[in-house]
Design an enzyme around this catalytic site. Structure first.
Site, PDB file in Angstrom:
ATOM      1  N   PHE A   1       0.804  -1.699  -0.112  1.00 50.52           N
ATOM      2  CA  PHE A   1      -0.068   0.271   0.387  1.00 50.52           C
ATOM      3  C   PHE A   1       0.727   1.211  -0.150  1.00 50.52           C
ATOM      4  O   PHE A   1       0.572   1.986  -0.563  1.00 50.52           O
ATOM      5  CB  PHE A   1      -1.189   0.130   1.255  1.00 50.52           C
ATOM      6  CG  PHE A   1      -1.898  -1.710   1.136  1.00 50.52           C
ATOM      7  CD1 PHE A   1      -2.838  -1.387  -0.047  1.00 50.52           C
ATOM      8  CD2 PHE A   1      -2.586  -2.446   2.852  1.00 50.52           C
ATOM      9  CE1 PHE A   1      -3.448  -2.051   0.186  1.00 50.52           C
ATOM     10  CE2 PHE A   1      -2.914  -2.885   2.501  1.00 50.52           C
ATOM     11  CZ  PHE A   1      -3.351  -3.205   0.762  1.00 50.52           C
TER      12      PHE A   1
ATOM     13  N   TYR B   1      13.124   1.775   0.963  1.00 49.42           N
ATOM     14  CA  TYR B   1      12.536   3.253   0.202  1.00 49.42           C
ATOM     15  C   TYR B   1      13.342   2.857  -0.685  1.00 49.42           C
ATOM     16  O   TYR B   1      13.871   3.420  -2.664  1.00 49.42           O
ATOM     17  CB  TYR B   1      12.896   4.712   1.009  1.00 49.42           C
ATOM     18  CG  TYR B   1      11.435   5.222   1.812  1.00 49.42           C
ATOM     19  CD1 TYR B   1      10.573   5.421   0.817  1.00 49.42           C
ATOM     20  CD2 TYR B   1      12.098   5.550   3.031  1.00 49.42           C
ATOM     21  CE1 TYR B   1       9.782   5.252   2.516  1.00 49.42           C
ATOM     22  CE2 TYR B   1      11.030   6.050   3.869  1.00 49.42           C
ATOM     23  CZ  TYR B   1       9.574   5.850   3.727  1.00 49.42           C
ATOM     24  OH  TYR B   1       8.856   6.683   4.411  1.00 49.42           O
TER      25      TYR B   1
END
Length: 128
Positions: free
Chosen positions: A62, A97
């Site tokens: 998500f 990330y």
């Protein structure tokens, strides 16, 4: 921040934008962002202030979908970059990330002026 402060800042003053991640019509996360500008690139950018996915929904892509949506907004709005801060102790977020292609900006130092120092700086400026 209170609900009232957020309502005023986001919906009346339009100081930032928010996307809400939903699953089956129920909110499971959000991303709050705003535009900045790069004098190096000569283009606007999107600064992600906060990305949050409820713990029960983490690890299910998500967050990746919300960042992908922001990347799409960058392309649609002709932005030069998407950027954000991450606490240096948050190893799981840093790895997440990096897997997306984000690069840490180690050569930059973040500065901040708040509270009494912000007031003092403003007062000093007004004396000039």
């Amino acid at each position: 921040a209170t609900e009232e402060i957020l309502r005023e800042s986001l919906f009346k003053r339009n100081m930032a934008e928010v996307i809400i991640g939903e699953l089956n019509g129920k909110p499971i996360g959000f991303a709050l962002f705003f535009h900045n500008f790069s004098t190096f690139l000569g283009k606007p950018g999107i600064y992600l202030e906060d990305l949050y996915v409820k713990p029960a929904f983490r690890g299910r892509d998500f967050g990746k979908q919300m960042l992908g949506y922001l990347a799409t907004l960058c392309e649609e709005r002709d932005c030069g970059r998407l950027e954000w801060w991450c606490l240096d102790w948050n190893k799981s977020s840093i790895e997440f990330y990096k897997k997306l292609g984000a690069e840490p900006m180690d050569e930059w130092t973040t500065f901040r002026v708040t509270g009494k120092n912000l007031k003092k700086l403003s007062e000093n400026y007004k004396k000039i």
